[in-house]
Motif scaffolding. Structure first.
Motif, PDB file in Angstrom:
ATOM      1  N   GLU A 124      41.683  25.913  51.631  1.00 46.35           N
ATOM      2  CA  GLU A 124      40.809  25.773  50.467  1.00 46.35           C
ATOM      3  C   GLU A 124      40.426  27.107  49.831  1.00 46.35           C
ATOM      4  O   GLU A 124      39.902  27.150  48.717  1.00 46.35           O
ATOM      5  CB  GLU A 124      39.515  25.052  50.876  1.00 46.35           C
ATOM      6  CG  GLU A 124      39.705  23.656  51.432  1.00 46.35           C
ATOM      7  CD  GLU A 124      39.840  23.628  52.949  1.00 46.35           C
ATOM      8  OE1 GLU A 124      39.548  22.585  53.558  1.00 46.35           O
ATOM      9  OE2 GLU A 124      40.236  24.669  53.528  1.00 46.35           O
ATOM     10  N   ALA A 125      40.645  28.208  50.547  1.00 46.93           N
ATOM     11  CA  ALA A 125      39.978  29.468  50.227  1.00 46.93           C
ATOM     12  C   ALA A 125      40.259  30.007  48.828  1.00 46.93           C
ATOM     13  O   ALA A 125      39.338  30.466  48.145  1.00 46.93           O
ATOM     14  CB  ALA A 125      40.329  30.527  51.272  1.00 46.93           C
ATOM     15  N   THR A 126      41.505  29.961  48.372  1.00 47.85           N
ATOM     16  CA  THR A 126      41.802  30.539  47.056  1.00 47.85           C
ATOM     17  C   THR A 126      41.126  29.733  45.953  1.00 47.85           C
ATOM     18  O   THR A 126      40.498  30.298  45.049  1.00 47.85           O
ATOM     19  CB  THR A 126      43.319  30.601  46.822  1.00 47.85           C
ATOM     20  OG1 THR A 126      43.950  31.249  47.918  1.00 47.85           O
ATOM     21  CG2 THR A 126      43.631  31.375  45.544  1.00 47.85           C
ATOM     22  N   GLY A 127      41.240  28.404  46.016  1.00 48.38           N
ATOM     23  CA  GLY A 127      40.615  27.550  45.006  1.00 48.38           C
ATOM     24  C   GLY A 127      39.101  27.603  45.061  1.00 48.38           C
ATOM     25  O   GLY A 127      38.427  27.712  44.027  1.00 48.38           O
ATOM     26  N   PHE A 128      38.533  27.518  46.272  1.00 50.91           N
ATOM     27  CA  PHE A 128      37.076  27.609  46.415  1.00 50.91           C
ATOM     28  C   PHE A 128      36.586  28.975  45.955  1.00 50.91           C
ATOM     29  O   PHE A 128      35.587  29.094  45.231  1.00 50.91           O
ATOM     30  CB  PHE A 128      36.675  27.390  47.874  1.00 50.91           C
ATOM     31  CG  PHE A 128      36.642  25.944  48.316  1.00 50.91           C
ATOM     32  CD1 PHE A 128      37.243  24.942  47.568  1.00 50.91           C
ATOM     33  CD2 PHE A 128      36.011  25.590  49.498  1.00 50.91           C
ATOM     34  CE1 PHE A 128      37.219  23.607  47.983  1.00 50.91           C
ATOM     35  CE2 PHE A 128      35.965  24.271  49.921  1.00 50.91           C
ATOM     36  CZ  PHE A 128      36.578  23.287  49.163  1.00 50.91           C
ATOM     37  N   GLY A 129      37.282  30.040  46.398  1.00 50.40           N
ATOM     38  CA  GLY A 129      36.872  31.394  46.032  1.00 50.40           C
ATOM     39  C   GLY A 129      36.906  31.625  44.539  1.00 50.40           C
ATOM     40  O   GLY A 129      36.053  32.320  43.971  1.00 50.40           O
ATOM     41  N   LEU A 130      37.897  31.036  43.869  1.00 48.59           N
ATOM     42  CA  LEU A 130      37.986  31.135  42.408  1.00 48.59           C
ATOM     43  C   LEU A 130      36.719  30.601  41.761  1.00 48.59           C
ATOM     44  O   LEU A 130      36.156  31.231  40.851  1.00 48.59           O
ATOM     45  CB  LEU A 130      39.206  30.353  41.931  1.00 48.59           C
ATOM     46  CG  LEU A 130      39.407  30.212  40.424  1.00 48.59           C
ATOM     47  CD1 LEU A 130      39.658  31.564  39.781  1.00 48.59           C
ATOM     48  CD2 LEU A 130      40.577  29.259  40.134  1.00 48.59           C
ATOM     49  N   LEU A 131      36.238  29.453  42.227  1.00 43.93           N
ATOM     50  CA  LEU A 131      35.030  28.871  41.634  1.00 43.93           C
ATOM     51  C   LEU A 131      33.772  29.653  42.018  1.00 43.93           C
ATOM     52  O   LEU A 131      32.822  29.734  41.224  1.00 43.93           O
ATOM     53  CB  LEU A 131      34.898  27.407  42.031  1.00 43.93           C
ATOM     54  CG  LEU A 131      35.553  26.405  41.065  1.00 43.93           C
ATOM     55  CD1 LEU A 131      34.892  26.482  39.682  1.00 43.93           C
ATOM     56  CD2 LEU A 131      37.058  26.617  40.920  1.00 43.93           C
ATOM     57  N   TYR A 132      33.745  30.255  43.200  1.00 40.91           N
ATOM     58  CA  TYR A 132      32.606  31.109  43.560  1.00 40.91           C
ATOM     59  C   TYR A 132      32.553  32.327  42.637  1.00 40.91           C
ATOM     60  O   TYR A 132      31.473  32.778  42.247  1.00 40.91           O
ATOM     61  CB  TYR A 132      32.704  31.557  45.021  1.00 40.91           C
ATOM     62  CG  TYR A 132      32.559  30.436  46.026  1.00 40.91           C
ATOM     63  CD1 TYR A 132      31.806  29.294  45.735  1.00 40.91           C
ATOM     64  CD2 TYR A 132      33.180  30.503  47.271  1.00 40.91           C
ATOM     65  CE1 TYR A 132      31.678  28.267  46.656  1.00 40.91           C
ATOM     66  CE2 TYR A 132      33.055  29.472  48.195  1.00 40.91           C
ATOM     67  CZ  TYR A 132      32.307  28.360  47.878  1.00 40.91           C
ATOM     68  OH  TYR A 132      32.179  27.348  48.796  1.00 40.91           O
ATOM     69  N   TYR A 133      33.727  32.860  42.289  1.00 39.88           N
ATOM     70  CA  TYR A 133      33.776  33.991  41.360  1.00 39.88           C
ATOM     71  C   TYR A 133      33.299  33.560  39.979  1.00 39.88           C
ATOM     72  O   TYR A 133      32.474  34.250  39.347  1.00 39.88           O
ATOM     73  CB  TYR A 133      35.199  34.540  41.281  1.00 39.88           C
ATOM     74  CG  TYR A 133      35.299  35.910  40.650  1.00 39.88           C
ATOM     75  CD1 TYR A 133      35.302  37.069  41.423  1.00 39.88           C
ATOM     76  CD2 TYR A 133      35.393  36.059  39.262  1.00 39.88           C
ATOM     77  CE1 TYR A 133      35.389  38.320  40.849  1.00 39.88           C
ATOM     78  CE2 TYR A 133      35.482  37.308  38.683  1.00 39.88           C
ATOM     79  CZ  TYR A 133      35.478  38.439  39.474  1.00 39.88           C
ATOM     80  OH  TYR A 133      35.552  39.690  38.891  1.00 39.88           O
ATOM     81  N   VAL A 134      33.796  32.417  39.508  1.00 35.83           N
ATOM     82  CA  VAL A 134      33.393  31.910  38.187  1.00 35.83           C
ATOM     83  C   VAL A 134      31.896  31.604  38.171  1.00 35.83           C
ATOM     84  O   VAL A 134      31.208  31.845  37.167  1.00 35.83           O
ATOM     85  CB  VAL A 134      34.218  30.672  37.813  1.00 35.83           C
ATOM     86  CG1 VAL A 134      33.700  30.046  36.515  1.00 35.83           C
ATOM     87  CG2 VAL A 134      35.690  31.029  37.665  1.00 35.83           C
ATOM     88  N   GLU A 135      31.387  31.078  39.268  1.00 36.93           N
ATOM     89  CA  GLU A 135      29.954  30.797  39.380  1.00 36.93           C
ATOM     90  C   GLU A 135      29.140  32.061  39.122  1.00 36.93           C
ATOM     91  O   GLU A 135      28.126  32.042  38.402  1.00 36.93           O
ATOM     92  CB  GLU A 135      29.669  30.251  40.780  1.00 36.93           C
ATOM     93  CG  GLU A 135      28.405  29.436  40.906  1.00 36.93           C
ATOM     94  CD  GLU A 135      28.319  28.740  42.255  1.00 36.93           C
ATOM     95  OE1 GLU A 135      27.703  27.663  42.317  1.00 36.93           O
ATOM     96  OE2 GLU A 135      28.866  29.262  43.252  1.00 36.93           O
ATOM     97  N   ASN A 136      29.594  33.178  39.679  1.00 38.24           N
ATOM     98  CA  ASN A 136      28.923  34.459  39.441  1.00 38.24           C
ATOM     99  C   ASN A 136      29.054  34.902  37.988  1.00 38.24           C
ATOM    100  O   ASN A 136      28.113  35.459  37.416  1.00 38.24           O
ATOM    101  CB  ASN A 136      29.509  35.532  40.370  1.00 38.24           C
ATOM    102  CG  ASN A 136      28.936  35.483  41.770  1.00 38.24           C
ATOM    103  OD1 ASN A 136      27.801  35.893  42.003  1.00 38.24           O
ATOM    104  ND2 ASN A 136      29.710  34.975  42.716  1.00 38.24           N
ATOM    105  N   MET A 137      30.223  34.651  37.385  1.00 40.25           N
ATOM    106  CA  MET A 137      30.411  34.991  35.974  1.00 40.25           C
ATOM    107  C   MET A 137      29.404  34.243  35.101  1.00 40.25           C
ATOM    108  O   MET A 137      28.765  34.831  34.217  1.00 40.25           O
ATOM    109  CB  MET A 137      31.834  34.635  35.520  1.00 40.25           C
ATOM    110  CG  MET A 137      32.934  35.478  36.124  1.00 40.25           C
ATOM    111  SD  MET A 137      34.595  34.866  35.687  1.00 40.25           S
ATOM    112  CE  MET A 137      34.675  35.268  33.938  1.00 40.25           C
TER     113      MET A 137
END
Length: 455
Positions: free
Chosen positions: A192-205
């Motif tokens: 899950e890490a790449t997809g989940f991490g992508l959304l964690y990054y966007v969440e910060n944006m």
């Protein structure tokens, strides 16, 4: 020397952003570093011969580009696809150097694979190919030297075949591959890490751009691809209260204004696990009978999404052109973050960056893949750590580590972009392209100076 368009594009993006910042003014000694770091430490090319189900000899080209080991063992995926060549692997390996640096973990950059096409091949043929491929690759990798992972067409099954072949050849059990099965050294949350991490990054944006007033909840999200990254990005969007407007594969794009639900995304995940297509699925499965769901053969979703907030390319390189960039902006996109590597053409990036600079208020903010999709390799490094300790972390612990890594990566990109900015519009949001490129570059180059690779 043959043309290497993908690698040249990746190099030019880094070179341009470094030169357009104040980095070389503040650190003139770094100018010469770019020509050194852009040459791989080692390129390994080899022949892979294997036998198909009819007993016929087949031959493919195998590669491993060991690009930079200043921060740790070479780390990067293996890709099995007929388009694989040295240009693509050098571009991916070059990006991997700086992506890995942004994770804050001790891993270098590399990439590899073969021009083998697994589509239409039996499981037995794929196993025989993996064993033949590892028969040569095992000479050049190891837990403290080079730790490959999966990439396009190299999932958990293929990693299992590769790991088994490595173990037999070397007579050693060690964490030389990541993405392993949970029963034999894999990490929870790694798929899950790449997809989940992508959304964690966007969440910060979103939080940064709106000063904490908004989140992903209620946002319209267009996603391309339907592989591992796209699937888990979609699941995380739904978990965070957003709406998934699209998914796609090499045959075409599925687009819906009403959004896909969990059961529909899961059905797409299941058909992809069986190597099927979205077109085949929607023609057979009643879950997709809603007339709002449209399928566009041979197309990408970007020009068919009428209204969108967040754009997440998660398929392959150069999947958003300049015209498509303009189309998503016209549809209202405020955030673009790459789940794929170099998902946007340079012309598309230029469109996004011009839009970012065009007004005081938020118009569009773009995050490159080397920052936004770094979650996968970050958790691969955590898997390596668990293997070294012979421990297994809980899913909650790994997910917490992932979230912290992506938040730190985002903050590093923002503060670095501000520190080295040469932009005249001081009211514009910081350039995450420059932030990611400069932060990753500086960390690697400083290590190379301290180790005597630069002087």
């Amino acid at each position: 020397m043959p043309s290497e368009p993908e690698f040249e594009q990746a190099y030019n993006e880094i070179a341009t952003t470094l030169k357009d910042s104040t980095l070389f003014e503040k650190h003139p000694e770094y100018k010469k570093a770019l020509k050194v770091v852009s040459i791989p430490e080692r390129i390994i090319q080899f022949r892979v011969t294997w036998e198909d189900d009819e007993g016929n000899l087949q031959v493919n080209n195998g590669y491993r580009v060991q690009f930079n080991s200043a921060l740790g063992p070479y780390k990067g995926g293996l890709r099995f696809h007929p388009t694989v060549n040295l240009s693509i692997l050098k571009f991916l390996g070059f990006e991997q150097i700086f992506k890995n640096a942004l994770t804050g973990t001790n891993i270098g950059g590399g990439k590899g694979g073969a021009d083998f096409n697994p589509k239409g091949r039996s499981v037995a043929e794929i196993r025989r190919f993996c064993c033949a491929f590892m028969g040569e690759l095992q000479r050049h990798i190891g837990a403290d030297t080079d730790v490959p992972a999966g990439d396009i067409a190299v999932g958990g099954r293929e990693i299992g075949f590769l790991f088994g072949a490595y173990k037999k050849a070397k007579n050693v059990w060690e964490g030389t591959l990541t993405g392993k099965g949970l029963a034999w050294g894999g990490s929870l949350i790694r798929p899950e890490a790449t997809g989940f991490g992508l959304l964690y990054y966007v969440e910060n944006m979103v939080k940064y751009a709106t000063k904490g007033e908004e989140s992903i909840a209620g946002k319209l999200c267009a996603i391309s691809g339907s592989g591992n990254v796209a699937q888990y990005a979609a699941f995380k969007v739904l978990e965070l209260g957003g709406k998934v407007l699209s998914l796609s594969d090499s045959k075409g794009a599925l687009v819906t204004e009403n959004g896909l639900n969990y059961e529909q995304v899961k059905a797409i995940q299941d058909v992809k696990a069986d190597r099927g297509t979205i077109e085949q699925l929607i023609s057979e499965n009643k879950l997709f009978s809603d007339p709002d769901i449209k399928y566009y053969p041979g197309e990408r979703p970007w020009t068919y999404v009428k209204k969108v907030d967040i754009v997440l390319p998660c398929a392959t390189q150069n999947e958003i052109s300049a015209d498509e960039a303009k189309a998503v902006i016209a549809a209202g996109a405020k955030y673009v973050a790459e789940g794929s590597n170099m998902g946007s053409t340079q012309e598309a990036i230029d469109v996004f960056e011009a839009e970012r600079l065009s007004a005081k208020d938020l118009k569009l903010w773009y995050a490159p893949g080397k920052a936004a999709n770094a979650g996968g390799v970050a958790i691969s490094a955590i898997e390596m750590s668990q293997n070294s300790q012979r421990l297994s972390y809980t899913a909650e612990k790994v997910d917490s580590i992932l979230k912290d890594i992506m938040t730190d990566c985002f903050n590093n990109c923002v503060t670095t972009a501000i520190e080295y900015s040469s932009e005249k519009n001081a009211d514009a949001l910081p350039s995450l392209v420059k932030g990611a490129n400069i932060a990753g570059f500086v960390k690697v180059i400083q290590a190379m100076y301290e180790q005597g690779d630069l002087y």
